[in-house]
Structures are given as structure tokens and as C-alpha cells.
Design an enzyme around this catalytic site. Structure first.
Site, PDB file in Angstrom:
ATOM      1  N   TYR A   1       8.635 -14.315   2.877  1.00 11.28           N
ATOM      2  CA  TYR A   1       8.849 -14.041   1.449  1.00 11.28           C
ATOM      3  C   TYR A   1       8.347 -12.652   1.050  1.00 11.28           C
ATOM      4  CZ  TYR A   1       9.622 -19.107   1.078  1.00 11.28           C
ATOM      5  OH  TYR A   1      10.088 -20.401   1.237  1.00 11.28           O
TER       6      TYR A   1
ATOM      7  N   LYS B   1       6.486 -22.650  14.765  1.00 17.72           N
ATOM      8  CA  LYS B   1       7.730 -22.764  15.541  1.00 17.72           C
ATOM      9  C   LYS B   1       7.542 -21.880  16.777  1.00 17.72           C
ATOM     10  CE  LYS B   1      12.012 -24.270  15.841  1.00 17.72           C
ATOM     11  NZ  LYS B   1      12.305 -25.692  16.122  1.00 17.72           N
TER      12      LYS B   1
ATOM     13  N   ASP C   1       9.672 -28.672  12.808  1.00 11.78           N
ATOM     14  CA  ASP C   1      10.723 -29.693  12.673  1.00 11.78           C
ATOM     15  C   ASP C   1      10.146 -31.088  12.927  1.00 11.78           C
ATOM     16  OD1 ASP C   1      10.327 -28.497  15.128  1.00 11.78           O
ATOM     17  OD2 ASP C   1      12.386 -28.682  15.816  1.00 11.78           O
TER      18      ASP C   1
ATOM     19  N   ASP D   1       5.923 -23.993   1.998  1.00 14.02           N
ATOM     20  CA  ASP D   1       6.702 -24.181   0.779  1.00 14.02           C
ATOM     21  C   ASP D   1       7.511 -25.476   0.892  1.00 14.02           C
ATOM     22  OD1 ASP D   1       8.051 -23.773  -1.560  1.00 14.02           O
ATOM     23  OD2 ASP D   1       9.222 -22.051  -0.880  1.00 14.02           O
TER      24      ASP D   1
ATOM     25  N   ASP E   1       6.469 -29.573  -0.672  1.00 14.49           N
ATOM     26  CA  ASP E   1       7.344 -30.324  -1.579  1.00 14.49           C
ATOM     27  C   ASP E   1       7.686 -31.684  -0.981  1.00 14.49           C
ATOM     28  OD1 ASP E   1       7.301 -28.420  -3.499  1.00 14.49           O
ATOM     29  OD2 ASP E   1       9.479 -28.197  -3.649  1.00 14.49           O
TER      30      ASP E   1
END
Ligand code: NAD
Length: 361
Positions: A146, A195, A227, A251, A255
Site C-alpha cells: 500500500y 507467502k 492462503d 487488511d 476483516d
């Protein structure tokens, strides 16, 4: 101890829920013999209306001089409010981004806890929700994809967009330290999510996290691919204590974690910098649809105040007393409208704050 707290009531339900958190903090500090001073500042729509901008320099300076900041929520109805006719840098949310940057808040903490009394709202399989869960997501907030360089160009007639994911070892180390420190205050386990089978940034993340782990022999470290973590959160969330992860993975996972609790009005959060300073706020927004009706759930904000005592002041007993009071009120059957089910007692925002405050011991 003297606690110097800046409050940002903000917009919508913000002033109502912050008033309840103040009420509870006043009670805790009286019971445990501390002194607390609140100073309110404006941010978001309230600041636009009063000062013509979402956050003034004076407000930033006041926040910087405090020990911690307790926030309600900012913003209005994004379709109808005149605040959203302004250019993006003048809108309410610009104030929030600015204060995070000015205060150097690089660590975002979001607990996801399933209150047994609210288990019916949990969307997971009953066998899974029956086990309960109590986890904390530690998300890096100021680096990664980001914040990396990005551009879009046409190469050989083909539109091509590039985003870059950069982390240096210092950025990884400081968030890893926060995760291990938090795990020490909880169940002593860190799951570092990356990852590393694909990304260089993740391989560095894993290496630096292992170095930090060496300083915390009392905390267990495990690594998990992102994942797999997304799957494990819905399959067996009880296995987690602290989940440590970079900005974008955090992020998305935070959620997902908040959804499995089934009740947005209950979820607190904290954003910390390298010192003990932090900004504490509920995970939900300003709920303009119910503002001023005394029906908002103040528990997320009250639990954010509890996080403040724990992380900015090391007042663990006092923080526990707030969490115990919330559990007691739920156990006695009191509910605000958003978590109400048949057979429980519906109360308003103000009454919920008083019930919790009355049970602080
Ligand atoms: P929201 O979280 O404000 O509301 C979503 C739904 O949940 C609404 O129906 C609302 O009534 C309900 N709700 C939220 N909190 C509640 C509570 N404590 N008690 C009872 N019900 C509650 O999300 P939204 O509607 O998408 O956003 C409204 C405004 O909030 C927007 O301007 C948005 O930008 C802003 N926002 C601010 C923050 C922040 O200040 N950190 C975070 C998210 C959204």
C-alpha cells in the site's frame, strides 16, 4: 498513575460511544486510585464543520502531547453528506490518515474474541463456534504494497500496472517485537503469516521474525502461509493466539476475523507506535443511520479503552476489570439492539455504559 488522554468523539455515534468509554474509565481510575484527565479534540466531519479541515495542526499537537488517544469514529453518510462533495484530501477520512501518519502508528492490533453469550451470531459451524476463540491480529500498517512505488504505463500498446511490495528488516523487526510482547501478555504463541513460498519480502519477513523469536524463548513461533491462514480462520480459529502479518495480508485477514465473531459493535482496535503511545478505536464506523438515537453498542469503544490501559499504561488488572465487567453484563442478559436476541434485555447505549461501569471492581 496520572493518565493524560486525548479523546476524539468524532461523528455519527462517535460522541455517544466515547461518552460511555469515559464513564467506564472514570470508574476504573477511581476504583484503582489513578487520576485521569480527558482533553477532547475535533477530527473528521466535526472538524470540517468547525474549522474547515478534517484535522488541524492544533489538534495534532494536542494529541502528540497526550499519553494516548481514544477515538469514537469519523465520517458521515457517504452518499448524502456534504462532506463527500469535498476533494478527497478535505474529507473526514483524510483526518484519520493524517493522524496515523503524524503519530507514526505502524502497528495495528485487532482482537477477535467470541463471547460465549453471542455465539449464536457466529457464522461458523456450531462445532467450531462451541470451542470459542480469542485471537489478536498484529498487522503492519505503514509499509508493504500500500505504500510502495506504483505506476501504470502502456508497454507495446498494452496497459500495464505495477505495484511494489517493499519491506526492510527494521520495519519487520519492530512489528515482530510488538507481536511477541503482546503474546507474552496473552497465551504465548505467535503465528507469523506470509507467502514465503513465492515472495522475497516474505522470506525476509520469516528470517527476521525468527531472529526476534530468539529473544522470546517463552513465546512459541509458528509460520503459516497466508492462503492456509485464511482457511484455518474459518476451520479452527481456536488454534490462534497472536497472528503477525504484513499490511495487505493483515487488511484482509483482520476483516475475515471480525466477521467470524458475528458482531461488529463488539470489536476494539489499537494502533501503536514505537513508544507506548497508541490510538484506540472501535473497528466499526460512525453508523450515521443510528446516530443520536441512544441505540448504538458502546462495547467496542469500551473494550478499546481496556486495550489502552493494557498497551499504553501496562495497567493489566484495570484492563481485566473492564473485560470482566463486559462479560458480566452480557451474562446477565443485557444487550443493545445490534446483539439483541429473544429472551434477553434490550438496553440503550447510555444504559449499557452505566451497567458496565457499575460492575467494575
Ligand atoms: P459502519 O460500521 O458505520 O456501519 C455499518 C452498519 O453497522 C450500520 O448498519 C450501523 O448502524 C451498524 N453499526 C456500526 N457500529 C455499530 C454499533 N456500535 N452499534 C450498533 N450498530 C452499529 O459502516 P459504514 O456504514 O460503511 O460507514 C459509515 C461511516 O463510517 C462512513 O463515513 C465511513 O467512512 C466511516 N468509517 C469510519 C471508520 C473510522 O472512523 N475508523 C471506520 C469505518 C467506517
Amino acid at each position: 498513575m496520572k493518565l493524560n488522554i486525548v479523546c476524539i468523539p468524532g461523528d455519527g455515534i462517535g460522541p455517544e460511544i466515547v461518552a460511555q468509554a469515559k464513564k467506564v474509565l472514570d470508574k476504573v481510575t477511581a476504583v484503582y486510585g489513578h487520576e485521569i484527565v480527558f482533553t477532547d479534540i475535533l477530527m473528521g466531519g466535526a472538524s470540517i464543520d468547525a474549522c474547515g479541515e478534517p484535522l488541524t495542526q492544533e489538534a495534532i499537537d494536542t494529541a502528540k502531547a497526550a499519553d494516548a488517544v481514544l477515538m469514537g469514529s469519523i465520517g458521515g453518510n457517504t452518499t448524502t453528506s456534504p462532506w463527500y462533495k469535498l476533494p478527497p484530501e478535505k474529507r473526514p477520512e483524510a483526518g484519520l490518515l493524517k493522524i496515523r501518519k503524524e503519530l507514526g502508528l505502524f502497528a495495528n492490533l485487532r482482537p477477535a474474541y467470541l463471547f460465549p453469550e453471542l455465539a449464536a451470531a457466529c457464522p461458523l459451524a456450531k462445532g467450531t463456534s462451541d470451542k470459542g476463540f480469542d485471537l489478536l491480529i498484529m498487522r503492519e500498517l505503514t509499509g508493504g504494497l500500500y505504500f510502495g512505488a506504483r505506476h501504470t504505463e502502456v508497454i507495446d500498446g498494452v496497459r500495464t500496472a505495477v505495484d511494489t511490495l517493499t519491506y526492510n528488516e527494521n520495519e519487520i523487526r519492530r512489528i515482530a517485537v510488538k507481536a511477541f510482547e503482546a503474546a507474552r501478555k496473552r497465551k504465548g504463541k505467535v503465528t507469523s503469516v506470509d507467502k514465503a513460498n513465492v515472495l522475497d519480502s516474505s522470506r525476509l519477513w520469516r528470517a527476521v521474525t525468527a531472529e526476534v523469536a530468539a529473544d522470546y524463548p517463552d513465546v512459541t513461533l509458528e509460520n503459516m502461509l497466508v492462503d492456509n491462514c485464511a482457511m484455518q480462520l474459518v476451520k479452527d480459529p481456536a488454534q490462534f493466539d497472536v497472528i503477525l502479518t504484513e499490511n495487505m495480508f493483515g487488511d484482509i485477514l483482520s476483516d475475515e476475523a471480525s466477521m467470524i465473531t458475528g458482531s461488529i459493535g463488539m470489536l476494539s482496535s489499537a494502533s501503536l507506535n514505537e513508544t507506548r503511545f497508541g490510538l484506540y478505536e472501535p473497528s466499526h464506523g460512525s453508523a450515521p443511520d443510528i446516530a443520536g438515537m441512544d441505540i448504538a453498542n458502546p462495547i467496542a469503544t469500551i473494550l478499546s479503552a481496556s486495550m489502552m490501559l493494557r498497551y499504553s499504561f501496562d495497567l493489566n488488572k484495570e484492563a481485566d476489570s473492564i473485560e470482566e465487567a463486559v462479560k458480566a453484563v452480557l451474562k446477565e442478559g443485557y444487550r443493545t439492539g445490534d446483539i439483541y436476541t429473544e429472551g434477553t434485555v434490550k438496553v440503550g447505549c447510555n444504559e449499557m455504559g452505566s451497567l458496565i461501569s457499575d460492575r467494575i471492581k
